[in-house]
Design an enzyme around this catalytic site. Structure first.
Site, PDB file in Angstrom:
ATOM      1  N   LYS A 148       0.832  -1.210   0.000  1.00 50.01           N
ATOM      2  CA  LYS A 148       0.000   0.000   0.000  1.00 50.01           C
ATOM      3  C   LYS A 148       0.867   1.261   0.000  1.00 50.01           C
ATOM      4  CE  LYS A 148      -2.434   1.422   3.651  1.00 50.01           C
ATOM      5  NZ  LYS A 148      -3.526   1.522   4.632  1.00 50.01           N
ATOM      6  N   ASP A 152      -6.441   1.070  -0.230  1.00 51.78           N
ATOM      7  CA  ASP A 152      -6.606   1.214   1.218  1.00 51.78           C
ATOM      8  C   ASP A 152      -7.873   0.466   1.615  1.00 51.78           C
ATOM      9  OD1 ASP A 152      -8.715   2.689   0.355  1.00 51.78           O
ATOM     10  OD2 ASP A 152      -8.183   4.512   1.451  1.00 51.78           O
TER      11      ASP A 152
END
Ligand code: SF4
Length: 230
Positions: free
Chosen positions: A137, A155
């Site tokens: 991420k 996310d």
């Protein structure tokens, strides 16, 4: 979400034609990438973006900002951070939580950057993910916001929307990110993160998704499974 609903749609994915339609609808209804889009891009260089992103793990945006500000007030480079005592770093980044672990990772990251990368932050995913404390991420966020690459960073919101709709599947955000990248048309990669994020925050809410008025409900696997389960 009940287990039965999960079971009904968990193995279903949208067709490529439906994926195109879903993205076109998101493009029409949701804001895309803007100069004021949130992310570590406000940091003036890739190193500070990486640090800020690493500090953001399990932390609210405002607390990450406080921690980043406090840290960069006393040290702004890998060399300067390595000169600091752990206690000093931990006190500065305390607002972001998990400060002992983050302090250790921060020092390891600085050391790795100096020893393996000549102090230069890598600009590709593979290189970024080798940095201690930087996962998929963070790597994707830095690539997207700092280096301007066409990457959909995943996310919690993007993960939820992707799996509910059938756009992509993945048990973890990292798995979803890979599947999403494989299944998304190139034209959607630049703004995809922003469309899906805003959609997840305003329509496909975690606890109370607005399915009845959702402009994607004719495509959504979750919505179809919900109807079938009634
Ligand atoms: S129909 Fe419901 S679950 Fe599906 S995308 Fe829309 S809000 Fe989310």
């Amino acid at each position: 979400m009940s287990q039965s609903k999960k079971a009904v749609f968990a193995d279903q994915l949208l067709t490529s034609g439906e994926v195109e339609e879903l993205y076109r609808l998101l493009e029409t209804h949701m804001p895309g990438r803007t100069p004021t889009a949130k992310g570590p891009k406000d940091q003036p260089n890739p190193f500070r973006s990486c640090v800020s992103c690493m500090l953001s793990a399990q932390s609210r945006d405002e607390n990450t900002a406080k921690a980043s500000q406090a840290l960069f007030a006393i040290a702004q480079t890998p060399q300067a951070i390595l000169m600091l005592e752990d206690e000093v770093i931990a006190a500065a980044i305390k607002p972001a939580g998990l400060y002992n672990m983050k302090t250790r990772n921060l020092k390891k990251m600085c050391q790795y950057l100096l020893e393996e990368c000549d102090g230069v932050v890598p600009s590709n995913r593979e290189g970024l993910m080798k940095l201690p404390g930087i996962g998929r991420k963070c790597a994707d966020i830095v690539m997207s916001f700092t280096f301007g690459e066409d990457v959909i960073a995943v996310d919690t919101h993007v993960h939820r929307v992707s799996n509910r709709t059938g756009l992509a599947q993945g048990k973890t955000e990292a798995h979803t990110a890979q599947n999403l990248e494989d299944r998304s048309p190139d034209w959607a990669l630049r703004d995809g993160h922003f469309w899906l994020l805003e959609f997840g925050k305003t329509v496909c809410l975690s606890r109370t998704p607005k399915c009845d008025t959702c402009f994607l409900n004719h495509l959504c696997k979750f919505h179809k499974a919900s109807g079938a389960a009634k």
